[in-house]
Design a protein around this motif. Structure first.
Motif, PDB file in Angstrom:
ATOM      1  N   PRO A  17       0.790  -1.240   0.000  1.00  0.00           N
ATOM      2  CA  PRO A  17       0.000   0.000   0.000  1.00  0.00           C
ATOM      3  C   PRO A  17       0.817   1.281   0.000  1.00  0.00           C
ATOM      4  CG  PRO A  17      -0.981  -1.572   1.493  1.00  0.00           C
ATOM      5  CD  PRO A  17       0.319  -2.178   1.040  1.00  0.00           C
ATOM      6  N   SER A  18       1.955   1.296   0.689  1.00  0.00           N
ATOM      7  CA  SER A  18       2.714   2.537   0.808  1.00  0.00           C
ATOM      8  C   SER A  18       3.810   2.687  -0.250  1.00  0.00           C
ATOM      9  CB  SER A  18       3.356   2.635   2.199  1.00  0.00           C
ATOM     10  OG  SER A  18       4.328   1.619   2.381  1.00  0.00           O
ATOM     11  N   LYS A  20       5.256   3.426  -3.846  1.00  0.00           N
ATOM     12  CA  LYS A  20       4.924   4.139  -5.080  1.00  0.00           C
ATOM     13  C   LYS A  20       6.161   4.163  -5.979  1.00  0.00           C
ATOM     14  CE  LYS A  20       1.078   5.159  -2.972  1.00  0.00           C
ATOM     15  NZ  LYS A  20      -0.137   4.359  -3.254  1.00  0.00           N
ATOM     16  N   ASN A  28       9.442   4.951  -3.729  1.00  0.00           N
ATOM     17  CA  ASN A  28       9.550   6.140  -2.886  1.00  0.00           C
ATOM     18  C   ASN A  28      10.496   5.924  -1.706  1.00  0.00           C
ATOM     19  OD1 ASN A  28       7.286   4.322  -2.410  1.00  0.00           O
ATOM     20  ND2 ASN A  28       6.762   5.598  -0.634  1.00  0.00           N
ATOM     21  N   TYR A  29      10.656   4.677  -1.260  1.00  0.00           N
ATOM     22  CA  TYR A  29      11.572   4.420  -0.145  1.00  0.00           C
ATOM     23  C   TYR A  29      13.030   4.573  -0.571  1.00  0.00           C
ATOM     24  CZ  TYR A  29       7.568   2.969   2.553  1.00  0.00           C
ATOM     25  OH  TYR A  29       6.365   2.970   3.227  1.00  0.00           O
ATOM     26  N   PHE A 183       7.153   1.950   7.176  1.00  0.00           N
ATOM     27  CA  PHE A 183       6.041   1.260   6.528  1.00  0.00           C
ATOM     28  C   PHE A 183       4.833   1.228   7.462  1.00  0.00           C
ATOM     29  CE2 PHE A 183       9.810  -0.220   4.450  1.00  0.00           C
ATOM     30  CZ  PHE A 183       9.448  -0.365   3.118  1.00  0.00           C
ATOM     31  N   PRO A 184       3.852   2.104   7.241  1.00  0.00           N
ATOM     32  CA  PRO A 184       2.695   2.160   8.155  1.00  0.00           C
ATOM     33  C   PRO A 184       1.895   0.870   8.168  1.00  0.00           C
ATOM     34  CG  PRO A 184       2.301   3.473   6.181  1.00  0.00           C
ATOM     35  CD  PRO A 184       3.744   3.089   6.162  1.00  0.00           C
ATOM     36  N   GLU A 185       1.951   0.086   7.079  1.00  0.00           N
ATOM     37  CA  GLU A 185       1.197  -1.166   7.043  1.00  0.00           C
ATOM     38  C   GLU A 185       1.863  -2.275   7.850  1.00  0.00           C
ATOM     39  OE1 GLU A 185       2.942  -0.859   2.788  1.00  0.00           O
ATOM     40  OE2 GLU A 185       2.873   0.372   4.592  1.00  0.00           O
ATOM     41  N   THR A 359      -4.972  -3.293   8.174  1.00  0.00           N
ATOM     42  CA  THR A 359      -5.615  -2.018   8.516  1.00  0.00           C
ATOM     43  C   THR A 359      -6.130  -1.976   9.958  1.00  0.00           C
ATOM     44  OG1 THR A 359      -7.819  -2.716   7.783  1.00  0.00           O
ATOM     45  CG2 THR A 359      -6.356  -1.764   6.114  1.00  0.00           C
ATOM     46  N   LYS A 362      -4.861   0.806  12.326  1.00  0.00           N
ATOM     47  CA  LYS A 362      -4.993   2.212  11.939  1.00  0.00           C
ATOM     48  C   LYS A 362      -5.872   3.011  12.894  1.00  0.00           C
ATOM     49  CE  LYS A 362      -5.557   3.190   7.563  1.00  0.00           C
ATOM     50  NZ  LYS A 362      -6.076   3.160   6.179  1.00  0.00           N
TER      51      LYS A 362
END
Length: 380
Positions: A17-18, A20, A28-29, A183-185, A359, A362
């Motif tokens: 999910p995070s 891109k 993006n990382y 990584f928020p997930e 999720t 969250k």
């Protein structure tokens, strides 16, 4: 197996999910790493000098202990103690959070490290039955197992500072090597807010009350002062640094593991567990990585670690991808899982059901305040 679209530089799947990908297929990382640490070879001598300036500042305070070193028995915390004691001759107090699953390797390495230095040492443990109840509660509520342990590790870095007036924490980590924190997930932090929110509605007064307290009082002025300093602006009305100072050695010193392992083996009596030197301090260390694979079957327990080693220049993408594909095709037995599930009274089927939804956690998180975001924007 269907081919997985991955970052063209590391091996992160684009399906996360995070993640891109840019026009060149770079995630993006990797781009964020380059922005923050792409000039490391040019600045590492400056970073070392900054670390030594912090050390000199600490020594001048002439406290009972110069620094607190959280000591897990793993390679990085052992190296942090080596640096503080052997290289910079700091007066060190070490502290270990025993989560109920501390490995024999860890205990032996801790004992050897203390014997090899002048450091004092404290073990801290929450009642084992309480920890087992917390592990099960967090698995059910938010699909993560490590939050109580991470909270405990954070706790033991707080209360000795005030008790002994210790000016600084020196830990065996750093943002260059923190391969999961972004990584928020997946990230399982010991954030007090998350811990308190998940624990609402359960009886904690006689169990984990200590884990619900002992947070350093960091105000918006602390973050503002730190951000202004990073911008080169001195402001006498705000503190110069966030207090207490928390220093990850790999933000200032190189993470050459070949040299580090040779050093701590020779100087600190450190021993690795079998064929691996990663996360050998805890019997449960494979379980959180297994949880990642349950949430996202396109990753292995090593995906994020390999990707970070690629960014650090310690591994080629081809080598990492070969190992990754082998692990995807032949996943191994998860060490400690069956015994752990028996201790918390949960079947494997129920465990998989509870941890599969990334999720779930969250709703327990809250958005970072503006002053934290402001500081993070300028931190490097």
């Amino acid at each position: 197996m269907e081919e997985i679209v991955r970052c063209s530089r590391c091996i992160l799947p684009a399906s996360l999910p995070s993640v891109k990908l840019d026009e060149n297929g770079v995630c993006n990382y990797c781009n964020s790493f380059d922005r923050s640490f792409g000039d490391w070879d040019k600045v590492k001598e400056l970073k070392k000098k900054q670390f030594e300036e912090i050390i000199e500042k600490v020594k001048k305070q002439n406290s009972e202990y110069d620094c607190l070193v959280p000591l897990s028995g793993g390679k990085d915390s052992t190296y942090a103690l080596y640096v503080c004691d052997k290289i910079y001759n700091l007066k060190c107090l070490c502290i270990t959070f025993d989560n109920g699953f501390l490995s024999d390797y860890a205990r032996k390495n801790i004992k050897n490290a203390i014997n090899a230095t002048k450091a004092d040492h404290i073990y801290y443990a929450v009642n084992p039955k309480t920890m087992l109840e917390l592990y099960k509660h967090f698995i059910i509520q938010c699909g993560h197992v490590c939050v109580p342990c991470m909270r405990g590790i954070g706790l033991v870095s707080y209360f000795p500072l005030e008790a002994f007036n210790i000016p600084i924490v020196v830990s065996g980590n750093g943002r260059r090597i923190a391969y999961l924190s972004g990584f928020p997930e997946l990230f399982q932090s010991g954030d007090l807010t998350v811990f308190q929110n998940v624990c609402k509605g359960i009886d904690v007064k006689n169990g984990c009350a200590s884990l619900l307290e002992h947070e350093p009082k960091v105000t918006y002025k602390s973050y503002l002062g730190a951000a202004l300093n990073l911008m080169g602006i001195k402001d006498k009305f705000v503190p110069k640094y966030i207090t207490p100072d928390y220093v990850g050695i790999y933000d200032y010193l190189d993470s050459n593991y070949t040299e580090i392992l040779e050093t701590i083996t020779r100087e600190m009596g450190w021993e690795k567990a079998g064929d691996t030197f990663e996360h050998t301090d805890c019997f449960l260390h494979e379980i959180p990585f297994y949880i990642h694979t349950v949430k996202f079957p396109e990753v292995t327990g090593s995906t994020f670690y390999y990707s970070n080693r690629i960014r650090l220049g310690q591994m080629t993408r081809d080598e990492a991808l070969r190992l990754e594909l082998e692990e995807l095709e032949n996943p191994g037995v998860v060490q400690g899982l069956d015994d752990f599930l028996m201790q918390i009274g949960m079947s494997k089927e129920e465990f998989i059901e509870q941890v599969s939804d990334w999720t779930k956690i969250k709703k327990y998180r809250k958005e970072e305040p503006f002053y934290t975001k402001f500081y993070m924007k300028f931190r490097k």
